[in-house]
Design a protein around this motif. Structure first.
Motif, PDB file in Angstrom:
ATOM      1  N   GLY A 271      56.001  65.693  58.223  1.00  0.00           N
ATOM      2  CA  GLY A 271      56.402  65.265  56.903  1.00  0.00           C
ATOM      3  C   GLY A 271      57.679  64.476  56.852  1.00  0.00           C
ATOM      4  N   GLY A 272      58.245  64.068  57.977  1.00  0.00           N
ATOM      5  CA  GLY A 272      59.527  63.378  57.979  1.00  0.00           C
ATOM      6  C   GLY A 272      59.512  62.094  57.194  1.00  0.00           C
ATOM      7  N   ALA A 273      58.499  61.253  57.430  1.00  0.00           N
ATOM      8  CA  ALA A 273      58.424  59.982  56.720  1.00  0.00           C
ATOM      9  C   ALA A 273      58.171  60.210  55.230  1.00  0.00           C
ATOM     10  CB  ALA A 273      57.316  59.115  57.315  1.00  0.00           C
ATOM     11  N   ARG A 274      57.393  61.229  54.895  1.00  0.00           N
ATOM     12  CA  ARG A 274      57.143  61.554  53.493  1.00  0.00           C
ATOM     13  C   ARG A 274      58.445  61.969  52.809  1.00  0.00           C
ATOM     14  NH1 ARG A 274      53.886  60.218  49.580  1.00  0.00           N
ATOM     15  NH2 ARG A 274      51.987  61.364  49.968  1.00  0.00           N
ATOM     16  N   VAL A 275      59.302  62.725  53.520  1.00  0.00           N
ATOM     17  CA  VAL A 275      60.603  63.108  52.984  1.00  0.00           C
ATOM     18  C   VAL A 275      61.425  61.868  52.673  1.00  0.00           C
ATOM     19  CG1 VAL A 275      62.809  64.187  53.554  1.00  0.00           C
ATOM     20  CG2 VAL A 275      60.677  65.366  54.095  1.00  0.00           C
ATOM     21  N   LEU A 276      61.419  60.915  53.583  1.00  0.00           N
ATOM     22  CA  LEU A 276      62.181  59.688  53.385  1.00  0.00           C
ATOM     23  C   LEU A 276      61.651  58.891  52.187  1.00  0.00           C
ATOM     24  CD1 LEU A 276      64.429  57.879  54.442  1.00  0.00           C
ATOM     25  CD2 LEU A 276      62.757  56.804  55.946  1.00  0.00           C
ATOM     26  N   GLU A 277      60.339  58.792  52.077  1.00  0.00           N
ATOM     27  CA  GLU A 277      59.736  58.063  50.971  1.00  0.00           C
ATOM     28  C   GLU A 277      60.059  58.731  49.633  1.00  0.00           C
ATOM     29  OE1 GLU A 277      55.337  56.335  49.639  1.00  0.00           O
ATOM     30  OE2 GLU A 277      55.564  57.585  51.429  1.00  0.00           O
ATOM     31  N   LYS A 278      59.950  60.060  49.595  1.00  0.00           N
ATOM     32  CA  LYS A 278      60.267  60.803  48.374  1.00  0.00           C
ATOM     33  C   LYS A 278      61.737  60.656  48.017  1.00  0.00           C
ATOM     34  CE  LYS A 278      59.440  63.792  45.061  1.00  0.00           C
ATOM     35  NZ  LYS A 278      58.631  63.418  43.875  1.00  0.00           N
ATOM     36  N   THR A 279      62.606  60.697  49.013  1.00  0.00           N
ATOM     37  CA  THR A 279      64.040  60.552  48.775  1.00  0.00           C
ATOM     38  C   THR A 279      64.365  59.193  48.178  1.00  0.00           C
ATOM     39  OG1 THR A 279      64.553  62.043  50.619  1.00  0.00           O
ATOM     40  CG2 THR A 279      66.319  60.588  49.875  1.00  0.00           C
ATOM     41  N   PHE A 280      63.715  58.150  48.695  1.00  0.00           N
ATOM     42  CA  PHE A 280      63.983  56.818  48.165  1.00  0.00           C
ATOM     43  C   PHE A 280      63.501  56.700  46.713  1.00  0.00           C
ATOM     44  CE2 PHE A 280      62.808  52.298  47.588  1.00  0.00           C
ATOM     45  CZ  PHE A 280      64.087  51.753  47.703  1.00  0.00           C
ATOM     46  N   GLU A 281      62.351  57.294  46.420  1.00  0.00           N
ATOM     47  CA  GLU A 281      61.856  57.277  45.045  1.00  0.00           C
ATOM     48  C   GLU A 281      62.826  57.987  44.114  1.00  0.00           C
ATOM     49  OE1 GLU A 281      58.054  59.092  45.231  1.00  0.00           O
ATOM     50  OE2 GLU A 281      57.056  57.376  46.182  1.00  0.00           O
ATOM     51  N   GLU A 282      63.369  59.135  44.545  1.00  0.00           N
ATOM     52  CA  GLU A 282      64.335  59.870  43.738  1.00  0.00           C
ATOM     53  C   GLU A 282      65.639  59.088  43.603  1.00  0.00           C
ATOM     54  OE1 GLU A 282      64.057  63.149  42.127  1.00  0.00           O
ATOM     55  OE2 GLU A 282      62.066  62.239  42.297  1.00  0.00           O
ATOM     56  N   TRP A 283      66.028  58.389  44.667  1.00  0.00           N
ATOM     57  CA  TRP A 283      67.242  57.572  44.614  1.00  0.00           C
ATOM     58  C   TRP A 283      67.091  56.453  43.581  1.00  0.00           C
ATOM     59  CZ3 TRP A 283      68.152  52.376  45.561  1.00  0.00           C
ATOM     60  CH2 TRP A 283      69.495  51.988  45.656  1.00  0.00           C
ATOM     61  N   MET A 284      65.899  55.828  43.558  1.00  0.00           N
ATOM     62  CA  MET A 284      65.648  54.771  42.581  1.00  0.00           C
ATOM     63  C   MET A 284      65.746  55.329  41.156  1.00  0.00           C
ATOM     64  SD  MET A 284      64.841  51.770  44.072  1.00  0.00           S
ATOM     65  CE  MET A 284      63.618  50.906  43.090  1.00  0.00           C
ATOM     66  N   ARG A 285      65.215  56.521  40.946  1.00  0.00           N
ATOM     67  CA  ARG A 285      65.281  57.148  39.615  1.00  0.00           C
ATOM     68  C   ARG A 285      66.723  57.471  39.245  1.00  0.00           C
ATOM     69  NH1 ARG A 285      64.476  62.378  37.286  1.00  0.00           N
ATOM     70  NH2 ARG A 285      64.253  63.378  39.331  1.00  0.00           N
ATOM     71  N   TYR A 286      67.478  57.983  40.209  1.00  0.00           N
ATOM     72  CA  TYR A 286      68.897  58.301  39.988  1.00  0.00           C
ATOM     73  C   TYR A 286      69.674  57.035  39.633  1.00  0.00           C
ATOM     74  CZ  TYR A 286      73.605  60.113  41.030  1.00  0.00           C
ATOM     75  OH  TYR A 286      74.926  60.470  40.954  1.00  0.00           O
ATOM     76  N   ARG A 287      69.412  55.960  40.375  1.00  0.00           N
ATOM     77  CA  ARG A 287      70.102  54.696  40.115  1.00  0.00           C
ATOM     78  C   ARG A 287      69.787  54.165  38.713  1.00  0.00           C
ATOM     79  NH1 ARG A 287      68.047  49.142  42.645  1.00  0.00           N
ATOM     80  NH2 ARG A 287      66.393  49.805  41.217  1.00  0.00           N
TER      81      ARG A 287
END
Length: 433
Positions: free
Chosen positions: A28-44
């Motif tokens: 799930g490492g790549a999935r973690v990265l993808e989810k993190t980027f999506e959350e970062w975009m929402r935070y931004r």
């Protein structure tokens, strides 16, 4: 404002994903990265909306800003500004009570370091060192596994290509039995190639320099994963082809041992359909399910185990049939050896030789690990399972090529004859007595 990513935390996220990806097992490492980027975009986006809606204070102040890590309100000169740890961090639950700080200078400018980089103290938002050390140890172990199976597949590929050349070049070796061996070698060779191509594509993709948001969007896009997914599909097809050519070998050998009379030409066509055609029947539905339901990264994740079983059930079926044929063949061999027994020691050695030759041929070890999936195993058991699976799968092609080509008496005899003829035709290269 140009969206330039801060290196520290994003590098740790890349590190997290690559730690899992290098193992070349579902993770799930790549999935973690993808989810993190999506959350970062929402935070931004939330930060930018808040900055646009709130009124500005009077007098001198440090401007509100989003520094690609946290969202900062206006700051009073000469004070420290604290905000909560950003919620997009994968370990946010561990640090949700922590704070990240910046200093607003007396001149109304945010304090910087190295004259350009914004200074911030995010020590309370970092993951615990104990957890980081464990991940680093796991990463080193996975890198070792990657080196192991890369050596195994490389050695197997070279040996398999050599074996295919031997069976193709020497005319006297062209028969149905060796044609079946050649197809088995080809399936292993394609599997080794697909694994190494997939690793090369992953390394190229995750090794690219990421500086801006657009780079992240390109990195995590479906277009960037197309080559990796194609290699994953080829790998799954070749894994199935391995098992069904194992089944062809078992059926053919059993027919020879029981002395069945059959037309090799007609049966060889059926063998081709079984070995190369059967995998298509299962790979196409699996590929369709992945595309429609789990179209993420390299299709290595198994979030819905029902899709995983589309591939594993035919492997389990082929392995179980091979096991039954294997036991039947041993029974036939045992009966033949007893009928022509010359001595107890010779009998044991011959039976052991036959057994050790058949075990790698039929891939019986698959039955042991078929239910121990990567999602269902954790800790030491997972690492043991991964080690044995990667070791056996990567070196199996080498072992099969050696046992069924280079260790074959017929092949060795033919190669010896060709060598003697070559020496007679080229006496100048040979030493004279």
């Amino acid at each position: 404002m140009r969206d330039t990513l801060g290196s520290g935390n994003w590098q740790s996220l890349i590190h997290l994903a690559w730690m899992c990806l290098v193992s070349s097992v579902p993770s799930g490492g790549a999935r973690v990265l993808e989810k993190t980027f999506e959350e970062w975009m929402r935070y931004r986006d939330e930060c930018l909306r808040r900055m646009a809606s709130e009124p500005y204070p009077a007098g001198l102040f440090c401007n509100r800003t989003f520094d690609m890590y946290a969202c900062w309100p206006d700051g009073s000169p000469g004070t420290a500004v604290n905000v909560s740890c950003p919620f997009y961090l994968p370990w946010f639950e561990k640090v949700k009570d922590g704070l990240v700080s910046r200093r607003c200078g007396a001149d109304g400018q945010w304090v910087t370091e190295n004259s350009s980089q914004p200074w911030r103290d995010y020590s309370q938002c970092e993951e615990e060192m104990e957890s980081t050390s464990e991940e680093e140890g796991a990463r080193r172990l996975m890198v070792s596994f990657k080196v192991l199976y890369t050596v195994g597949y490389s050695l197997s590929l070279l040996t398999l290509i050599s074996a295919l050349l031997v069976l193709t070049v020497f005319r006297k070796l062209r028969c149905t039995r060796n044609y079946i061996h050649a197809n088995l070698f080809a399936s292993f060779g394609l599997r080794a190639t697909s694994v190494m191509v997939k690793d090369a594509l992953l390394e190229r993709r995750w090794g690219m320099e990421v500086l801006e948001v657009a780079d992240w969007e390109a990195l995590l896009s479906h277009e960037a994963a197309l080559g990796c997914r194609a290699a994953q599909v080829l790998m799954q097809y070749c894994i199935l082809a391995n098992h069904y050519w194992f089944l062809v070998e078992a059926v053919y050998l059993y027919k020879l041992l029981i002395g069945a009379v059959f037309s090799e030409k007609n049966y060889y066509r059926l063998y081709l359909y079984l070995g190369w055609g059967t995998p298509v029947v299962f790979v196409v539905p699996w590929m369709t399910a992945k595309y429609l339901k789990e179209n993420a990264e390299c299709w290595a994740l198994n979030e819905n185990m029902a899709y995983w079983w589309i591939i594993r059930i035919p492997i389990l079926l082929a392995s179980l049939i091979n096991l039954l044929i294997f036991m039947r063949i041993l029974k036939v061999i045992l009966a033949k050896l007893r009928a022509n027994q010359k001595g107890y020691t010779d009998y044991k050695l011959r039976l052991a030789k036959a057994t050790l030759t058949l075990i790698p041929l039929f891939g019986i070890h698959e039955v042991v690990f078929i239910f121990a999936t990567d999602e269902q195993t954790t800790g030491t058991l997972r690492y043991i399972k991964v080690f044995f699976t990667l070791f056996l799968n990567s070196f199996q092609g080498f072992l099969v090529a050696v046992l069924y080509c280079f260790a074959n008496k017929e092949v060795k005899s033919e190669m010896r004859k060709k060598w003697q003829l070559w020496k007679l035709d080229h006496p100048v290269f040979c030493c004279t007595q």
